[in-house]
Design an enzyme around this catalytic site. Structure first.
Site, PDB file in Angstrom:
ATOM      1  N   ASP A   1      23.830 -11.765   3.667  1.00  0.00           N
ATOM      2  CA  ASP A   1      24.001 -12.628   2.496  1.00  0.00           C
ATOM      3  C   ASP A   1      25.469 -12.776   2.118  1.00  0.00           C
ATOM      4  OD1 ASP A   1      23.115 -14.151   0.161  1.00  0.00           O
ATOM      5  OD2 ASP A   1      23.735 -12.383  -0.975  1.00  0.00           O
TER       6      ASP A   1
ATOM      7  N   LEU B   1       0.796  -1.223   0.000  1.00  0.00           N
ATOM      8  CA  LEU B   1       0.000   0.000   0.000  1.00  0.00           C
ATOM      9  C   LEU B   1       0.832   1.278   0.000  1.00  0.00           C
ATOM     10  CD1 LEU B   1      -2.871  -1.161   2.384  1.00  0.00           C
ATOM     11  CD2 LEU B   1      -2.783  -1.225  -0.113  1.00  0.00           C
ATOM     12  N   CYS B   2       2.136   1.164  -0.218  1.00  0.00           N
ATOM     13  CA  CYS B   2       3.002   2.345  -0.311  1.00  0.00           C
ATOM     14  C   CYS B   2       2.870   2.981  -1.681  1.00  0.00           C
ATOM     15  CB  CYS B   2       4.466   1.958  -0.107  1.00  0.00           C
ATOM     16  SG  CYS B   2       4.958   1.850   1.590  1.00  0.00           S
ATOM     17  N   HIS B   3       2.892   4.297  -1.686  1.00  0.00           N
ATOM     18  CA  HIS B   3       2.923   5.018  -2.951  1.00  0.00           C
ATOM     19  C   HIS B   3       4.343   4.991  -3.511  1.00  0.00           C
ATOM     20  CE1 HIS B   3      -0.620   6.727  -0.969  1.00  0.00           C
ATOM     21  NE2 HIS B   3      -1.058   7.016  -2.188  1.00  0.00           N
TER      22      HIS B   3
ATOM     23  N   MET C   1       8.883   4.575   5.097  1.00  0.00           N
ATOM     24  CA  MET C   1       9.017   3.193   4.641  1.00  0.00           C
ATOM     25  C   MET C   1      10.237   3.024   3.734  1.00  0.00           C
ATOM     26  SD  MET C   1       6.796   1.711   6.358  1.00  0.00           S
ATOM     27  CE  MET C   1       7.122   0.099   5.683  1.00  0.00           C
ATOM     28  N   GLU C   2      10.573   4.059   2.990  1.00  0.00           N
ATOM     29  CA  GLU C   2      11.750   4.002   2.131  1.00  0.00           C
ATOM     30  C   GLU C   2      13.027   3.909   2.960  1.00  0.00           C
ATOM     31  OE1 GLU C   2       8.416   5.083  -0.333  1.00  0.00           O
ATOM     32  OE2 GLU C   2       9.041   5.780   1.646  1.00  0.00           O
TER      33      GLU C   2
END
Length: 160
Positions: free
Chosen positions: A129, A76-78, A114-115
């Site tokens: 990793d 739901l992030c733009h 969120m970014e």
């Protein structure tokens, strides 16, 4: 004080928030997290002797790429036109850990928290990793928003 959850409509269904009426403002977010490892693994990283190459350089690029693609990762992030992304690392020999801090900026109608969080997450996962062949027991923790600026809610900063 609780805020209503904006990612749900009146019927309780998930939806993407309409930000069309919001004014564009300069927005900034800073997030951080940490990866802990064995002292021998930390020594490899700090010396730049990991077999897969420049661990922190690759992790930095991965974090920047993750910030740019957050709208594809979080349903739901733009998708946002980022104006700046930085991913930085601090090595802590005393705890055999690496602190990652990411800063994201845009001029837009919705925040970049969120970014920043995605950048830190993917940068730390990339370190894992690239070093997992020598230390599968590494632990990522402390993922958190440190600060955000801009928008209706203004400035917020995590208290120590």
């Amino acid at each position: 004080m609780s805020q209503p959850l904006t990612h749900f409509n009146a019927a309780g269904q998930a939806h993407m928030v309409d930000v069309a009426a919001k004014p564009e403002t300069h927005r900034l977010a800073i997030a951080a997290g940490r990866i802990h490892m064995q002292p021998a693994t930390f020594a490899l990283l700090a010396a730049g002797d990991a077999k897969k190459g420049d661990v922190l350089g690759v992790a930095r690029l991965a974090g920047i790429m993750a910030a740019k693609r957050t709208g594809e990762l979080i349903p739901l992030c733009h998708p946002l036109p980022l104006t700046h992304v930085s991913v930085d690392f601090s090595l802590d020999a005393a705890t055999s850990s690496v602190l990652c801090q990411a800063s994201t900026e845009t001029v837009g109608r919705t925040g970049v928290e969120m970014e920043a969080l995605s950048a830190v997450s993917v940068a730390l996962l990339t370190i894992y990793d690239m070093l997992k062949a020598v230390d599968k027991g590494m632990c990522i923790d402390g993922l958190q928003l440190i600060e955000k600026r801009g928008g209706k809610s203004g400035h917020w900063q995590r208290q120590p």
